[in-house]
Design an enzyme around this catalytic site. Structure first.
Site, PDB file in Angstrom:
ATOM      1  N   SER A 146       0.879  -1.180   0.000  1.00 39.54           N
ATOM      2  CA  SER A 146       0.000   0.000   0.000  1.00 39.54           C
ATOM      3  C   SER A 146       0.908   1.219   0.000  1.00 39.54           C
ATOM      4  CB  SER A 146      -0.840  -0.011   1.285  1.00 39.54           C
ATOM      5  OG  SER A 146      -1.407   1.251   1.532  1.00 39.54           O
ATOM      6  N   TYR A 160      -1.907  -1.844  10.294  1.00 38.79           N
ATOM      7  CA  TYR A 160      -1.951  -1.978   8.829  1.00 38.79           C
ATOM      8  C   TYR A 160      -0.661  -1.446   8.217  1.00 38.79           C
ATOM      9  CZ  TYR A 160      -3.756  -1.321   4.034  1.00 38.79           C
ATOM     10  OH  TYR A 160      -3.949  -1.359   2.670  1.00 38.79           O
ATOM     11  N   LYS A 164       2.208  -3.455   6.093  1.00 41.93           N
ATOM     12  CA  LYS A 164       2.485  -3.120   4.683  1.00 41.93           C
ATOM     13  C   LYS A 164       3.947  -2.729   4.485  1.00 41.93           C
ATOM     14  CE  LYS A 164      -1.657  -3.947   3.071  1.00 41.93           C
ATOM     15  NZ  LYS A 164      -1.876  -5.114   2.203  1.00 41.93           N
TER      16      LYS A 164
END
Ligand code: NAD
Length: 280
Positions: A146, A160, A164
């Site tokens: 991402s 998150y 990533k």
């Protein structure tokens, strides 16, 4: 160029294929005449996507799989080869997020996000690399990170962002190791900006045993704001992203980025890091 992996009859395996970017990737590979293995925890949605592909004459196999489960991913790899005899492209794409300030993220939040986003990719590489190595021909692994994996610090989606960043790191290491051993297996890391998908409703797939998320009102507001952003002027469609990924594979690009708006925050981060290097 690794264009020759994207040939009719070749096989693509896509995780997180029941929705969003994964479903669009599966469709894009299918349009090229490739055979497609679709993996996801949402069995019904997965079968719907696979049926839609079959209606377009794509040889599509739906295999319900939890990427957080190493044995399940082993099974996915084994069944893909048993059914289709080869694997040419692997997309480690399944992903989820929680929404809270770091101090409010629970252990269950951390475990879930890291289990799916980071361990899911670790499992994909562990289960598929022996197959790709043994084939001794070109193949391509695309793992979905991402922009959060490049920006690194992203308020309200701490686990998150950590996961990533991890996907970026392990993709770079894998690329370097495979290059050093003269392997024909290529690696890319996909770092999308805003894409109009169901990612902001990730909680639908949170295992019941972990309990529900305990978002603060502010965190929920942020989630809704990010969700609106995904379908705003900067949001790209999953199909646009899938086209960018296919072009990235064809051109053998390690970094696959999707949005011009990624630049400013990345420049600011690297400028700060470079400015911190002592003169000696
Ligand atoms: N949408 C965006 O703006 C955006 C931006 C950057 C990165 N990403 C990444 O793109 C990838 C795809 O997400 P998306 O945006 O298409 O969201 P999505 O929610 O539409 O699709 C994600 C898919 O992953 C599946 N999944 C969740 N947990 C799983 C598990 N344990 N095992 C197998 N499958 C599981 C879901 O069922 C879903 O089908 C994710 O890794 C996400 O982090 C998305």
């Amino acid at each position: 160029m690794s264009e020759n992996v994207l040939r009719p009859g070749h096989v693509a395996v896509v995780t997180g294929a029941a929705s969003g970017i994964g479903a669009a990737l599966a469709a894009a590979f299918g349009e090229l005449g490739m055979r497609v293995v679709l993996a996801d925890v949402e069995a019904e949605a997965l079968e719907r996507v696979a049926s839609m592909l079959r209606a377009k004459s794509v040889d599509a196999l739906a295999l319900p799989t939890d990427v957080a489960d190493a044995e399940a991913v082993d099974r996915l790899a084994r069944t893909s080869v048993e059914r289709f005899g080869r694997v040419d492209v692997l997309c480690n794409n399944a992903g989820v997020s929680t929404f809270n300030a770091l101090a409010d993220q629970t252990l269950a939040d951390w475990r879930w996000v890291l289990d799916v986003n980071l361990w899911g990719v670790v499992h994909g590489i562990r289960s598929f690399m022996p197959i790709l190595r043994a084939q001794g021909r070109p193949a391509h692994i695309v793992s979905t990170s991402s922009v959060a994996g490049l920006w690194s610090g992203v308020p309200f989606i701490g686990p998150y962002a950590v996961s990533k960043v991890g996907v970026v790191s392990l993709s770079e290491t894998l690329r370097d190791e495979l290059q050093a051993e003269g392997s024909e297996v290529r690696v890319s890391v996909l770092c999308p900006g805003s894409v109009t998908t169901n990612v902001m409703e990730a909680e639908r797939n949170r295992p019941a045993a972990l309990g529900s998320e305990l978002r603060t009102p502010v965190a929920e507001q942020v989630r809704l704001m990010i969700r609106d952003g995904l379908s705003g002027p900067d949001g790209k469609s999953p199909e646009q992203v899938a086209a960018i990924v296919l072009e990235g594979i064809r051109r053998d690009r390690f970094w696959i980025l999707t949005h011009a708006t990624t630049r400013a925050a990345l420049e600011a981060r690297f400028a700060a890091i470079l400015a911190a290097i002592p003169e000696d």
